[in-house]
Each structure stands twice: as C-alpha cells, then as structure tokens.
Motif scaffolding. Sequence first.
Motif, PDB file in Angstrom:
ATOM      1  N   UNK A 227       0.857  -1.333  -0.190  1.00 48.90           N
ATOM      2  CA  UNK A 227       0.024  -0.042   0.036  1.00 48.90           C
ATOM      3  C   UNK A 227       1.094   1.140   0.000  1.00 48.90           C
ATOM      4  N   UNK A 228       1.778   1.210   0.860  1.00 47.22           N
ATOM      5  CA  UNK A 228       2.546   2.475   1.051  1.00 47.22           C
ATOM      6  C   UNK A 228       3.643   2.914  -0.257  1.00 47.22           C
ATOM      7  N   UNK A 229       4.098   1.540  -0.819  1.00 54.37           N
ATOM      8  CA  UNK A 229       4.828   1.765  -2.084  1.00 54.37           C
ATOM      9  C   UNK A 229       4.027   2.063  -3.294  1.00 54.37           C
ATOM     10  N   UNK A 230       2.655   1.792  -3.306  1.00 51.65           N
ATOM     11  CA  UNK A 230       1.826   2.278  -4.693  1.00 51.65           C
ATOM     12  C   UNK A 230       1.115   3.374  -4.306  1.00 51.65           C
ATOM     13  N   UNK A 231       1.158   4.268  -3.246  1.00 52.81           N
ATOM     14  CA  UNK A 231       0.688   5.617  -3.230  1.00 52.81           C
ATOM     15  C   UNK A 231       1.190   6.514  -4.506  1.00 52.81           C
ATOM     16  N   UNK A 232       0.533   7.482  -4.706  1.00 52.20           N
ATOM     17  CA  UNK A 232       1.208   8.206  -5.607  1.00 52.20           C
ATOM     18  C   UNK A 232       2.423   9.008  -5.516  1.00 52.20           C
ATOM     19  N   UNK A 233       3.260   9.149  -6.552  1.00 49.71           N
ATOM     20  CA  UNK A 233       4.792   9.433  -6.128  1.00 49.71           C
ATOM     21  C   UNK A 233       4.915  10.713  -5.153  1.00 49.71           C
ATOM     22  N   UNK A 234       4.127  11.852  -5.210  1.00 52.62           N
ATOM     23  CA  UNK A 234       4.121  12.842  -4.320  1.00 52.62           C
ATOM     24  C   UNK A 234       3.985  12.531  -2.888  1.00 52.62           C
ATOM     25  N   UNK A 235       3.046  11.478  -2.832  1.00 56.96           N
ATOM     26  CA  UNK A 235       2.762  10.917  -1.305  1.00 56.96           C
ATOM     27  C   UNK A 235       3.893  10.127  -0.456  1.00 56.96           C
ATOM     28  N   UNK A 236       4.405  10.789   0.407  1.00 62.52           N
ATOM     29  CA  UNK A 236       5.586  10.061   1.178  1.00 62.52           C
ATOM     30  C   UNK A 236       5.105   9.498   2.575  1.00 62.52           C
ATOM     31  N   UNK A 237       4.731   8.218   2.647  1.00 64.31           N
ATOM     32  CA  UNK A 237       4.356   7.652   4.238  1.00 64.31           C
ATOM     33  C   UNK A 237       5.856   7.715   5.021  1.00 64.31           C
ATOM     34  N   UNK A 238       6.186   8.644   5.760  1.00 61.68           N
ATOM     35  CA  UNK A 238       7.406   8.846   6.472  1.00 61.68           C
ATOM     36  C   UNK A 238       7.514   7.367   7.239  1.00 61.68           C
ATOM     37  N   UNK A 239       6.328   7.240   8.032  1.00 63.08           N
ATOM     38  CA  UNK A 239       6.539   6.108   9.029  1.00 63.08           C
ATOM     39  C   UNK A 239       5.062   5.568   9.402  1.00 63.08           C
ATOM     40  N   UNK A 240       4.926   4.450   9.294  1.00 56.21           N
ATOM     41  CA  UNK A 240       3.808   3.907   9.451  1.00 56.21           C
ATOM     42  C   UNK A 240       4.157   2.700  10.650  1.00 56.21           C
ATOM     43  N   UNK A 241       3.606   2.666  11.807  1.00 57.84           N
ATOM     44  CA  UNK A 241       3.483   1.756  12.729  1.00 57.84           C
ATOM     45  C   UNK A 241       2.163   0.907  12.600  1.00 57.84           C
ATOM     46  N   UNK A 242       2.573  -0.508  12.823  1.00 56.52           N
ATOM     47  CA  UNK A 242       1.593  -1.499  12.514  1.00 56.52           C
ATOM     48  C   UNK A 242       1.278  -2.624  13.553  1.00 56.52           C
ATOM     49  N   UNK A 243       0.305  -2.562  14.454  1.00 52.67           N
ATOM     50  CA  UNK A 243       0.423  -3.674  15.365  1.00 52.67           C
ATOM     51  C   UNK A 243      -0.771  -4.679  15.181  1.00 52.67           C
ATOM     52  N   UNK A 244      -0.795  -5.629  15.957  1.00 52.43           N
ATOM     53  CA  UNK A 244      -2.114  -6.454  16.012  1.00 52.43           C
ATOM     54  C   UNK A 244      -3.086  -5.845  17.005  1.00 52.43           C
ATOM     55  N   UNK A 245      -4.224  -5.785  16.615  1.00 55.16           N
ATOM     56  CA  UNK A 245      -5.223  -5.047  17.904  1.00 55.16           C
ATOM     57  C   UNK A 245      -4.872  -5.553  19.293  1.00 55.16           C
ATOM     58  N   UNK A 246      -4.380  -6.610  19.457  1.00 53.27           N
ATOM     59  CA  UNK A 246      -3.905  -7.170  20.858  1.00 53.27           C
ATOM     60  C   UNK A 246      -2.882  -6.668  21.446  1.00 53.27           C
TER      61      UNK A 246
END
Length: 257
Positions: A227-246
């Motif tokens: 998802x992050x890599x396929x955003x339009x070129x001008x959109x930079x996902x600097x940092x995304x933290x992803x955890x399980x709900x638990x």
Amino acid sequence: MTAADTPIAVVTGASSGIGAATARRLAAAGFHVVVTARREDRVKALAAEITDAGHRATAYALDVTDRQAVDAFAAHLDSFPSVDVLINNAGGALGADPVATGSPEDWRQMYETNVIGTLNLTQALLPALTASGDGTVLVLSSTAGHATYEGGAGYVAAKHGAHVLAETLRLEIVGTPVRVIEIAPGMVKTEGFATTRFRGDTEKAAKVYEGVAEPLTADDVADTITWAVTRPSHVNIDLLVVRPRAQASNSKVHREL
Ligand code: 8X3
C-alpha cells in the motif's frame, strides 16, 4: 513509476516471512521483483512460484552484509531497464538477554544485518533509484526501533539505527525524486523470527505468541508495504507503525491464557 513498462522492485531477505510475502504482493501489483537472500534455493523457488503465477521475478543470492557482493549485485542490475523500489527487509533478532549478560557478538551481528545491510543496499542502489526519476527506499524497521523493552536492547539498538538511517536519508535527499518510507511492525508471527532469535528453541519461540488471538501475519505487513509503495509519487508515508489489535505497546499484549 518509471518510464519503463514494468517497474523493478528489489526485496532483501526474501527467502521467507515478510520478505517473501512482500515479493508476492508487489509482483501481483505489477512489479518485476528481484528477490534476494542468502539462501539461493529459497529465492529461486520463490521466483519460480511468482513466475508460474504469471508475474515477473528474478532470484539473486545475496548477503546484505557483504559490501563487495552488494556492489556486484548493483552492477548486475545495470542490465535492468531501471531500479524503482528497494525494500530493505533483511534483518532480525538474536537473543533476548539483559544488557548485563547479552552477547556482544549478537549485538554486532544484529547491527551488521539490520543497519549495515540496509546501508549497503541503499548506498549501492541510490544512484539507480535516483536515475529512475521516481524511486522509493523502504526500510522495514520495527516497533523496536521506537521504544525499548527488557531483554530487547541489542535488537532495539539495531532497529533504532535502521530508523535513524531512514530519517536522516529523508532529510538528506529531499528534492531528489526518491522517497524514503519506514514501516515499523509490532508483533508479527512468521516462520523464522522468534525461532532465529531463540536459536531454534521452538518452545521459547512459541511463548512469544502464547495466548495472542491474532498476531500480525507476514502477509498483513506485506499488504501495508505494498500500500505504502503504491501511493502516488508525491505521497511519502514517512513512518507507519502497525501492530495487531491485541498489542497496545511493545510490552502491553493481551493474552487469553
Ligand atoms: C519485532 C517486534 O517486539 O519482537 O520486530 O521487538 S519485537
């Protein structure tokens, strides 16, 4: 994306887990994936599987800590029309000992794979990523790159290093056509992570996930990366933290025991 018909994505540590899942997802999203890892048989099998599914993949045996080998790999990529995406996934944890008794050799190895490996690939491929006119460097860090926990210091220090590399690179290359993305996963249940950390002790490895209803899977993280890599070129996902709900923090995990 590049002017080339099929953008090229290099994935390190692609022999299993998050790396392999990411290669599958990026290939399905239209990338020609170059899958690398030390275990040649594994990346060859993965490339064959991806190709059989009608997508594009090339296998290349690579130890990210071997700078000469990394430079040779970069030279090999000159025969490709472009290099558009680099997924720095290779890394991992060794041991879960307190600072008082942890092995300096474990610490050194973790720094080598998680930080120097990322540095090697990033330095070697940055010219090609820049030349693509629309490059992406992705650093797969960890929630361990953002906060510590008992027994984690060696790994936490290394992942903080990977985080700092990403953050600094973003500052330094702003204005060039390359974006720098950091994805920081929390608890992910993969075939290898905990077993490697506990050197094959499957009982200790199983304890990590004990009672946790749904830890993240490698594919959950691959989905986030894609998802992050396929955003339009001008959109930079600097940092995304992803955890399980638990999982609410590195050490606050809901277990149904
Ligand atoms: C893995 C997360 O909690 O094992 O990168 O450090 S943790």
